[in-house]
Design an enzyme around this catalytic site. Sequence first.
Site, short mmCIF file in Angstrom:
data_model
loop_
_atom_site.label_atom_id
_atom_site.label_comp_id
_atom_site.label_asym_id
_atom_site.label_seq_id
_atom_site.Cartn_x
_atom_site.Cartn_y
_atom_site.Cartn_z
N CYS A 1 0.81 -1.22 0.00
CA CYS A 1 0.00 0.00 0.00
C CYS A 1 0.85 1.27 0.00
O CYS A 1 0.65 2.17 -0.83
CB CYS A 1 -0.98 -0.01 1.17
SG CYS A 1 -0.24 0.15 2.83
N HIS B 1 -2.65 1.56 6.81
CA HIS B 1 -3.00 1.39 5.40
C HIS B 1 -3.18 2.76 4.77
O HIS B 1 -3.61 3.71 5.43
CB HIS B 1 -4.29 0.58 5.25
CG HIS B 1 -4.55 0.16 3.83
ND1 HIS B 1 -3.87 -0.88 3.23
CD2 HIS B 1 -5.39 0.66 2.87
CE1 HIS B 1 -4.29 -1.02 1.97
NE2 HIS B 1 -5.20 -0.08 1.73
N HIS C 1 -5.78 1.82 -4.36
CA HIS C 1 -4.88 1.31 -3.33
C HIS C 1 -4.48 -0.12 -3.63
O HIS C 1 -5.10 -0.80 -4.45
CB HIS C 1 -5.53 1.43 -1.95
CG HIS C 1 -6.62 0.43 -1.69
ND1 HIS C 1 -6.81 -0.17 -0.46
CD2 HIS C 1 -7.59 -0.09 -2.49
CE1 HIS C 1 -7.84 -0.99 -0.51
NE2 HIS C 1 -8.33 -0.96 -1.72
#
Length: 357
Positions: free
Chosen positions: A272, A320, A332
């Site tokens: 990520c 994240h 993402h």
Amino acid sequence: MDALVAAHRKPKQRTLTGSTARTAATLALAGAASATAFEGAGHAEPALTPAQVKAKVDRLYHDAEVATEKYNGAKEKAGEARESLDELRDEAARRTDRLNASRNALGSLATAQYRTGAIDPAVQVALSSDPDQYLERASIADRAGDRQSAAVTGIRRQLGEISRLRGEADDRLEELKSHQAVLRKSKAKIQDKIGAAEDLLSRLTAAQRAQYAAEDGHGNSTAVPRADRAAARGAGPVQAPNARASEAISFAYGAIGKPYVWGATGPSAFDCSGLTQAAWQAAGVALPRTTYTQINAGQRIPRSQLAPGDLVFFYSGITHVGLYIGDGQMIHAPRPGAPVRVAPIDEMPYAGATRPA
């Protein structure tokens, strides 16, 4: 007599034969099976519903992502420590070469002085055919002695600098070893969590796994990336606040469908924070490596003022990150087994946003 009475009272042992023996054996096996089943029931893991499997898999993947960001941070720091260690060692080597040159020069000067200084100066004046010339040379020798003293002082200073550099190098080496230990620990944790998640998913039927992949973007399903690429083609130009944000978004769209690989920063795979770092790097902006450092790399933005190109972060531990593209959507790299994709920012616990400078 007593022995005879005792023998008379002792019951006779009967041998089971025929149908009676078979009935007894069946009852014994049934009892043993029941006991085994009862004992095993206390140890066997209860069957999980697909919803329970999904919840556990989600938790395992999240734990793996936490460990991944810790791994990324330790890897970055290990790289910095190794680079610093190499620089310190190189500088110590250069200074050692200069020290050796100074020592050789000082040794040559000392040798020359020893050869000419064996006779008492007063005797040398008396024996000299040209006392004036001798006194001039003696003055030069005095100045040479001053230079020798300065050379000794310089050597001592160089020794001190080299000792300091080597001490700093030792500190960097210990720091490097510490970061490498964190790397090993985080890597093992990541692999354990991913392995446990994959084991749980393997217990689902093919239909259940397909449904799970469709709902959550996991597995090897290509439906989500294909849909995202179609959306990217039909989206038209993104109204980003500036050219750099537009360039970062363009890069992220180009990464759609590429696999998530923990620790990866592209170009063929990403995690990520690796995706957001690479996207903004393509726009000429250097971001740090981890989610918990990227959130501080720019201007904090309230959710009501989100603009395309902003970094959006999730979970209380800031574990994240995605790249916001507008309309409540982001691009993402979700987690292992899920390729880079477009997703709503509401699908995870929102934690904040940053606008890179």
